[in-house]
Scaffold this active site. Sequence first.
Site, PDB file in Angstrom:
ATOM      1  N   GLU A 129     -29.963 -29.770   5.944  1.00 39.55           N
ATOM      2  CA  GLU A 129     -30.897 -30.436   5.040  1.00 39.55           C
ATOM      3  C   GLU A 129     -32.340 -30.163   5.413  1.00 39.55           C
ATOM      4  OE1 GLU A 129     -30.159 -34.672   5.268  1.00 39.55           O
ATOM      5  OE2 GLU A 129     -30.030 -34.654   7.446  1.00 39.55           O
ATOM      6  N   ASP A 270      -3.450 -11.427  -9.595  1.00 41.80           N
ATOM      7  CA  ASP A 270      -3.195 -10.624  -8.397  1.00 41.80           C
ATOM      8  C   ASP A 270      -3.647 -11.397  -7.165  1.00 41.80           C
ATOM      9  OD1 ASP A 270      -5.915 -10.330  -8.562  1.00 41.80           O
ATOM     10  OD2 ASP A 270      -5.934  -8.141  -8.375  1.00 41.80           O
TER      11      ASP A 270
HETATM   12 MG    MG Z   1     -31.646 -38.047   5.101  1.00 42.04          MG
END
Ligand code: MG
Length: 290
Positions: A129, A270
Amino acid sequence: MRPRRALLYVPGTSLKMMTKAAGLDVDSVCLDLEDAVALAQKEEARRLVAQALAELDFGMTERCVRINEAGSELARADLEAVLPLRPDAIILPKVASPDALRWADALLLEAETAQGWPIGGIALIALIETAMGVVRLTDIAGATPRLQALAFGAEDLMADVGGKRTPSNREVAYPRSAVAITAAAFGLQALDQVFVAYKDLDGFRAEAEEAAILGYQGKQAIHPSQAQVAQEVFTPSDEEIAHARRVLEAMRKAEARGEGVFALDGKMVDGPMIKAAQRILTRAGIEFSS
Ligand code: MG
Ligand code: COA
Protein backbone atom coordinates in the site's frame (compact mmCIF):
# COMPACT_ATOMS: atom_id res chain seq x y z
CA MET A 1 -2.75 -22.90 3.10
CA ARG A 2 -6.01 -21.97 4.79
CA PRO A 3 -8.56 -20.02 2.71
CA ARG A 4 -8.88 -16.33 3.45
CA ARG A 5 -11.97 -15.45 1.45
CA ALA A 6 -12.75 -12.62 3.83
CA LEU A 7 -10.38 -10.79 6.16
CA LEU A 8 -12.50 -8.65 8.48
CA TYR A 9 -10.86 -5.67 10.19
CA VAL A 10 -11.97 -4.91 13.71
CA PRO A 11 -10.71 -1.86 15.61
CA GLY A 12 -8.54 -3.01 18.52
CA THR A 13 -10.19 -0.35 20.67
CA SER A 14 -13.59 -2.03 20.55
CA LEU A 15 -14.06 -5.09 22.70
CA LYS A 16 -17.70 -5.05 21.60
CA MET A 17 -16.81 -5.39 17.90
CA MET A 18 -14.09 -7.94 18.61
CA THR A 19 -16.65 -9.99 20.54
CA LYS A 20 -19.06 -9.71 17.63
CA ALA A 21 -16.32 -10.73 15.17
CA ALA A 22 -15.46 -13.81 17.23
CA GLY A 23 -18.99 -15.10 16.72
CA LEU A 24 -19.04 -14.65 12.94
CA ASP A 25 -18.54 -17.39 10.39
CA VAL A 26 -15.63 -15.72 8.59
CA ASP A 27 -12.27 -17.13 7.47
CA SER A 28 -10.08 -14.45 9.08
CA VAL A 29 -10.41 -11.48 11.38
CA CYS A 30 -7.81 -8.78 11.80
CA LEU A 31 -7.70 -7.13 15.21
CA ASP A 32 -6.27 -3.76 14.27
CA LEU A 33 -3.64 -1.81 16.19
CA GLU A 34 -2.69 0.42 13.26
CA ASP A 35 -4.84 2.80 11.20
CA ALA A 36 -8.07 2.16 13.12
CA VAL A 37 -6.39 3.25 16.37
CA ALA A 38 -5.41 6.85 17.22
CA LEU A 39 -1.94 7.37 18.68
CA ALA A 40 -3.31 8.21 22.12
CA GLN A 41 -5.21 4.91 22.19
CA LYS A 42 -2.44 2.53 21.13
CA GLU A 43 -1.74 1.28 24.63
CA GLU A 44 -5.37 0.71 25.49
CA ALA A 45 -5.89 -1.10 22.16
CA ARG A 46 -2.93 -3.43 22.84
CA ARG A 47 -4.45 -4.33 26.20
CA LEU A 48 -7.89 -4.96 24.66
CA VAL A 49 -6.55 -7.03 21.76
CA ALA A 50 -4.53 -9.16 24.19
CA GLN A 51 -7.68 -9.59 26.28
CA ALA A 52 -9.71 -10.56 23.20
CA LEU A 53 -7.09 -13.14 22.14
CA ALA A 54 -6.99 -14.56 25.66
CA GLU A 55 -10.70 -14.68 26.40
CA LEU A 56 -12.75 -14.89 23.21
CA ASP A 57 -13.47 -18.10 21.33
CA PHE A 58 -13.00 -17.40 17.61
CA GLY A 59 -13.86 -20.97 16.61
CA MET A 60 -12.40 -21.85 13.21
CA THR A 61 -11.72 -18.19 12.38
CA GLU A 62 -8.11 -17.17 11.92
CA ARG A 63 -6.97 -14.64 14.54
CA CYS A 64 -4.76 -12.04 12.85
CA VAL A 65 -3.38 -8.88 14.42
CA ARG A 66 -2.30 -5.88 12.38
CA ILE A 67 0.60 -4.16 14.11
CA ASN A 68 2.15 -0.77 13.39
CA GLU A 69 4.94 -0.28 10.85
CA ALA A 70 7.70 -2.87 11.14
CA GLY A 71 10.79 -1.63 12.93
CA SER A 72 8.98 1.10 14.87
CA GLU A 73 8.78 1.31 18.66
CA LEU A 74 5.00 1.03 18.34
CA ALA A 75 5.30 -2.24 16.42
CA ARG A 76 7.76 -3.65 18.93
CA ALA A 77 5.36 -2.90 21.78
CA ASP A 78 2.47 -4.36 19.72
CA LEU A 79 4.29 -7.66 19.29
CA GLU A 80 5.31 -7.76 22.95
CA ALA A 81 1.66 -7.41 23.91
CA VAL A 82 0.11 -9.92 21.50
CA LEU A 83 2.70 -12.62 20.77
CA PRO A 84 2.36 -14.35 24.18
CA LEU A 85 -1.29 -14.99 23.22
CA ARG A 86 -0.23 -16.82 20.09
CA PRO A 87 -2.14 -15.12 17.27
CA ASP A 88 -2.43 -17.16 14.05
CA ALA A 89 -0.98 -14.39 11.89
CA ILE A 90 0.58 -10.94 12.03
CA ILE A 91 -0.35 -8.43 9.37
CA LEU A 92 2.29 -5.85 8.49
CA PRO A 93 1.09 -2.50 7.11
CA LYS A 94 2.87 -0.36 4.48
CA VAL A 95 5.49 -2.98 3.67
CA ALA A 96 8.07 -1.25 1.47
CA SER A 97 11.01 -3.66 1.60
CA PRO A 98 11.88 -7.26 2.48
CA ASP A 99 13.56 -5.90 5.64
CA ALA A 100 10.15 -5.22 7.17
CA LEU A 101 9.25 -8.90 6.85
CA ARG A 102 12.63 -10.07 8.07
CA TRP A 103 12.32 -7.84 11.13
CA ALA A 104 8.99 -9.44 12.03
CA ASP A 105 10.20 -12.91 11.07
CA ALA A 106 13.08 -12.69 13.58
CA LEU A 107 10.81 -11.61 16.43
CA LEU A 108 8.24 -14.31 15.65
CA LEU A 109 11.00 -16.93 15.54
CA GLU A 110 12.27 -15.71 18.91
CA ALA A 111 8.80 -16.02 20.46
CA GLU A 112 8.15 -19.45 18.93
CA THR A 113 11.52 -20.73 20.14
CA ALA A 114 11.05 -19.34 23.66
CA GLN A 115 7.52 -20.78 23.96
CA GLY A 116 8.28 -24.12 22.32
CA TRP A 117 5.70 -23.51 19.58
CA PRO A 118 6.18 -24.93 16.06
CA ILE A 119 8.69 -22.83 14.14
CA GLY A 120 7.00 -20.83 11.39
CA GLY A 121 3.54 -21.52 12.81
CA ILE A 122 2.59 -17.85 13.07
CA ALA A 123 1.98 -16.58 9.54
CA LEU A 124 2.82 -13.18 8.07
CA ILE A 125 0.61 -11.19 5.70
CA ALA A 126 2.05 -8.12 3.97
CA LEU A 127 0.03 -5.08 2.98
CA ILE A 128 1.17 -3.60 -0.30
CA GLU A 129 0.00 0.00 0.00
CA THR A 130 2.94 2.28 -0.72
CA ALA A 131 4.60 3.22 -4.00
CA MET A 132 7.83 1.56 -2.84
CA GLY A 133 5.91 -1.58 -1.87
CA VAL A 134 4.62 -1.85 -5.43
CA VAL A 135 8.05 -1.15 -6.93
CA ARG A 136 9.70 -3.81 -4.72
CA LEU A 137 6.92 -6.40 -4.93
CA THR A 138 9.12 -9.28 -6.01
CA ASP A 139 11.71 -8.70 -3.25
CA ILE A 140 8.92 -8.53 -0.69
CA ALA A 141 7.11 -11.63 -1.97
CA GLY A 142 10.28 -13.71 -1.69
CA ALA A 143 11.44 -12.35 1.69
CA THR A 144 10.45 -15.25 3.95
CA PRO A 145 8.60 -18.59 3.76
CA ARG A 146 6.50 -17.32 6.66
CA LEU A 147 4.74 -14.93 4.27
CA GLN A 148 1.42 -16.42 3.12
CA ALA A 149 -0.50 -13.57 1.52
CA LEU A 150 -0.19 -10.16 -0.08
CA ALA A 151 -3.04 -7.77 0.70
CA PHE A 152 -3.55 -4.75 -1.53
CA GLY A 153 -4.29 -1.36 0.04
CA ALA A 154 -5.72 1.10 -2.46
CA GLU A 155 -6.45 4.01 -0.09
CA ASP A 156 -2.98 4.26 1.44
CA LEU A 157 -1.33 3.65 -1.93
CA MET A 158 -3.11 6.52 -3.63
CA ALA A 159 -2.42 8.78 -0.63
CA ASP A 160 1.26 7.90 -1.05
CA VAL A 161 1.25 8.33 -4.82
CA GLY A 162 -0.69 11.60 -4.66
CA GLY A 163 -3.38 10.34 -7.02
CA LYS A 164 -7.11 10.18 -6.40
CA ARG A 165 -9.41 7.32 -5.52
CA THR A 166 -12.30 6.94 -7.96
CA PRO A 167 -15.18 4.45 -8.12
CA SER A 168 -13.81 3.26 -11.47
CA ASN A 169 -10.64 1.88 -9.80
CA ARG A 170 -8.74 2.83 -12.96
CA GLU A 171 -6.01 4.52 -10.91
CA VAL A 172 -5.21 1.19 -9.20
CA ALA A 173 -5.56 -1.10 -12.22
CA TYR A 174 -1.82 -1.60 -12.50
CA PRO A 175 -0.82 -2.16 -8.84
CA ARG A 176 -3.94 -4.21 -8.09
CA SER A 177 -3.09 -6.57 -10.92
CA ALA A 178 0.59 -6.56 -10.05
CA VAL A 179 -0.22 -7.77 -6.53
CA ALA A 180 -2.36 -10.65 -7.86
CA ILE A 181 0.28 -11.69 -10.40
CA THR A 182 3.21 -11.44 -7.99
CA ALA A 183 1.29 -13.43 -5.38
CA ALA A 184 0.59 -16.18 -7.93
CA ALA A 185 4.22 -16.24 -9.04
CA PHE A 186 5.38 -16.80 -5.44
CA GLY A 187 2.63 -19.22 -4.40
CA LEU A 188 1.00 -16.65 -2.11
CA GLN A 189 -2.64 -15.64 -1.68
CA ALA A 190 -3.82 -12.25 -2.94
CA LEU A 191 -6.36 -10.35 -0.83
CA ASP A 192 -8.21 -7.48 -2.48
CA GLN A 193 -8.60 -3.87 -1.32
CA VAL A 194 -11.03 -2.49 1.26
CA PHE A 195 -14.32 -1.02 -0.01
CA VAL A 196 -15.04 1.95 2.24
CA ALA A 197 -18.73 2.54 1.38
CA TYR A 198 -19.80 -0.24 3.75
CA LYS A 199 -23.54 0.33 3.24
CA ASP A 200 -23.25 -0.26 -0.52
CA LEU A 201 -23.18 -4.05 -0.57
CA ASP A 202 -23.89 -4.26 -4.30
CA GLY A 203 -20.83 -2.11 -4.92
CA PHE A 204 -18.78 -4.35 -2.62
CA ARG A 205 -19.99 -7.48 -4.42
CA ALA A 206 -19.17 -6.04 -7.84
CA GLU A 207 -15.67 -5.11 -6.68
CA ALA A 208 -15.15 -8.58 -5.16
CA GLU A 209 -16.25 -10.23 -8.41
CA GLU A 210 -13.83 -8.03 -10.32
CA ALA A 211 -11.07 -9.07 -7.91
CA ALA A 212 -11.86 -12.75 -8.48
CA ILE A 213 -11.53 -12.13 -12.23
CA LEU A 214 -8.08 -10.59 -11.60
CA GLY A 215 -6.99 -13.69 -9.67
CA TYR A 216 -7.58 -12.63 -6.07
CA GLN A 217 -8.63 -15.35 -3.58
CA GLY A 218 -10.18 -13.09 -0.97
CA LYS A 219 -11.04 -9.56 0.03
CA GLN A 220 -10.45 -7.34 3.02
CA ALA A 221 -13.66 -6.23 4.72
CA ILE A 222 -14.56 -3.60 7.30
CA HIS A 223 -18.11 -4.66 8.19
CA PRO A 224 -19.66 -8.08 8.98
CA SER A 225 -22.06 -7.78 6.03
CA GLN A 226 -19.13 -7.22 3.65
CA ALA A 227 -17.33 -10.24 5.09
CA GLN A 228 -20.35 -12.42 4.40
CA VAL A 229 -20.51 -11.28 0.76
CA ALA A 230 -16.77 -11.89 0.30
CA GLN A 231 -17.12 -15.42 1.70
CA GLU A 232 -19.78 -16.07 -0.93
CA VAL A 233 -18.02 -14.49 -3.90
CA PHE A 234 -14.75 -16.33 -3.31
CA THR A 235 -16.45 -19.71 -2.92
CA PRO A 236 -16.87 -21.46 -6.30
CA SER A 237 -20.56 -21.52 -7.29
CA ASP A 238 -22.44 -24.73 -8.10
CA GLU A 239 -22.41 -23.73 -11.78
CA GLU A 240 -18.64 -23.17 -11.74
CA ILE A 241 -18.09 -26.54 -10.08
CA ALA A 242 -20.41 -28.33 -12.54
CA HIS A 243 -18.65 -26.69 -15.48
CA ALA A 244 -15.22 -27.59 -14.13
CA ARG A 245 -16.30 -31.21 -13.75
CA ARG A 246 -17.57 -31.27 -17.35
CA VAL A 247 -14.30 -29.80 -18.64
CA LEU A 248 -12.25 -32.44 -16.81
CA GLU A 249 -14.58 -35.23 -17.93
CA ALA A 250 -14.33 -34.06 -21.55
CA MET A 251 -10.56 -33.87 -21.14
CA ARG A 252 -10.41 -37.53 -20.06
CA LYS A 253 -12.38 -38.57 -23.14
CA ALA A 254 -10.19 -36.43 -25.40
CA GLU A 255 -7.06 -37.90 -23.85
CA ALA A 256 -8.41 -41.40 -24.47
CA ARG A 257 -8.72 -40.39 -28.13
CA GLY A 258 -5.19 -39.03 -28.05
CA GLU A 259 -6.29 -35.39 -28.42
CA GLY A 260 -4.85 -32.51 -26.37
CA VAL A 261 -7.28 -29.89 -27.60
CA PHE A 262 -11.02 -30.35 -27.93
CA ALA A 263 -14.32 -28.48 -28.18
CA LEU A 264 -16.94 -28.12 -25.45
CA ASP A 265 -20.14 -26.07 -25.93
CA GLY A 266 -18.71 -24.49 -29.08
CA LYS A 267 -15.50 -23.32 -27.37
CA MET A 268 -11.97 -24.58 -27.62
CA VAL A 269 -10.56 -26.21 -24.47
CA ASP A 270 -6.86 -26.87 -23.91
CA GLY A 271 -4.21 -26.60 -21.18
CA PRO A 272 -5.12 -23.30 -19.46
CA MET A 273 -8.86 -24.07 -19.25
CA ILE A 274 -8.06 -27.45 -17.74
CA LYS A 275 -5.77 -25.82 -15.18
CA ALA A 276 -8.52 -23.31 -14.33
CA ALA A 277 -11.05 -26.13 -13.90
CA GLN A 278 -8.68 -28.00 -11.59
CA ARG A 279 -8.13 -24.84 -9.56
CA ILE A 280 -11.89 -24.40 -9.06
CA LEU A 281 -12.29 -27.95 -7.77
CA THR A 282 -9.29 -27.49 -5.45
CA ARG A 283 -10.82 -24.28 -4.06
CA ALA A 284 -14.11 -26.12 -3.56
CA GLY A 285 -12.25 -28.85 -1.66
CA ILE A 286 -13.18 -31.48 -4.26
CA GLU A 287 -10.74 -34.27 -5.08
CA PHE A 288 -10.06 -35.02 -8.71
CA SER A 289 -7.72 -37.40 -10.42
CA SER A 290 -5.97 -36.32 -13.56
MG1 MG B 1 -4.07 1.97 6.16
N1 COA C 1 -16.23 -6.00 13.14
C1 COA C 1 -17.11 -6.51 14.03
N2 COA C 1 -18.33 -5.97 14.25
C2 COA C 1 -18.65 -4.89 13.54
C3 COA C 1 -17.78 -4.32 12.59
C4 COA C 1 -16.52 -4.91 12.41
N3 COA C 1 -15.62 -4.41 11.55
N4 COA C 1 -18.38 -3.26 12.03
C5 COA C 1 -19.60 -3.18 12.58
N5 COA C 1 -19.78 -4.15 13.50
C6 COA C 1 -20.96 -4.44 14.31
C7 COA C 1 -21.49 -3.21 15.02
O1 COA C 1 -20.86 -3.07 16.28
C8 COA C 1 -22.94 -3.54 15.15
O2 COA C 1 -23.10 -4.47 16.20
P1 COA C 1 -24.48 -4.56 17.02
O3 COA C 1 -25.56 -4.82 16.02
O4 COA C 1 -24.23 -5.72 17.96
O5 COA C 1 -24.61 -3.25 17.71
C9 COA C 1 -23.23 -4.28 13.85
O6 COA C 1 -21.98 -4.82 13.43
C10 COA C 1 -23.81 -3.40 12.77
O7 COA C 1 -22.92 -2.32 12.55
P2 COA C 1 -23.43 -0.96 11.87
O8 COA C 1 -24.31 -0.22 12.82
O9 COA C 1 -23.95 -1.25 10.54
O10 COA C 1 -22.06 -0.19 11.67
P3 COA C 1 -21.39 0.83 12.70
O11 COA C 1 -21.89 2.19 12.42
O12 COA C 1 -21.46 0.31 14.09
O13 COA C 1 -19.83 0.75 12.26
C11 COA C 1 -17.86 1.28 11.05
C12 COA C 1 -19.38 1.23 11.02
C13 COA C 1 -17.32 1.59 9.66
C14 COA C 1 -17.39 2.35 12.04
C15 COA C 1 -17.35 -0.12 11.51
O14 COA C 1 -17.86 -1.05 10.60
C16 COA C 1 -15.85 -0.29 11.65
O15 COA C 1 -15.26 0.23 12.58
N6 COA C 1 -15.22 -1.05 10.76
C17 COA C 1 -13.83 -1.41 10.82
C18 COA C 1 -12.95 -0.23 10.48
C19 COA C 1 -11.49 -0.57 10.53
O16 COA C 1 -11.06 -1.45 11.24
N7 COA C 1 -10.67 0.13 9.73
C20 COA C 1 -9.27 -0.09 9.63
C21 COA C 1 -8.91 -1.06 8.56
S1 COA C 1 -9.25 -0.50 6.94
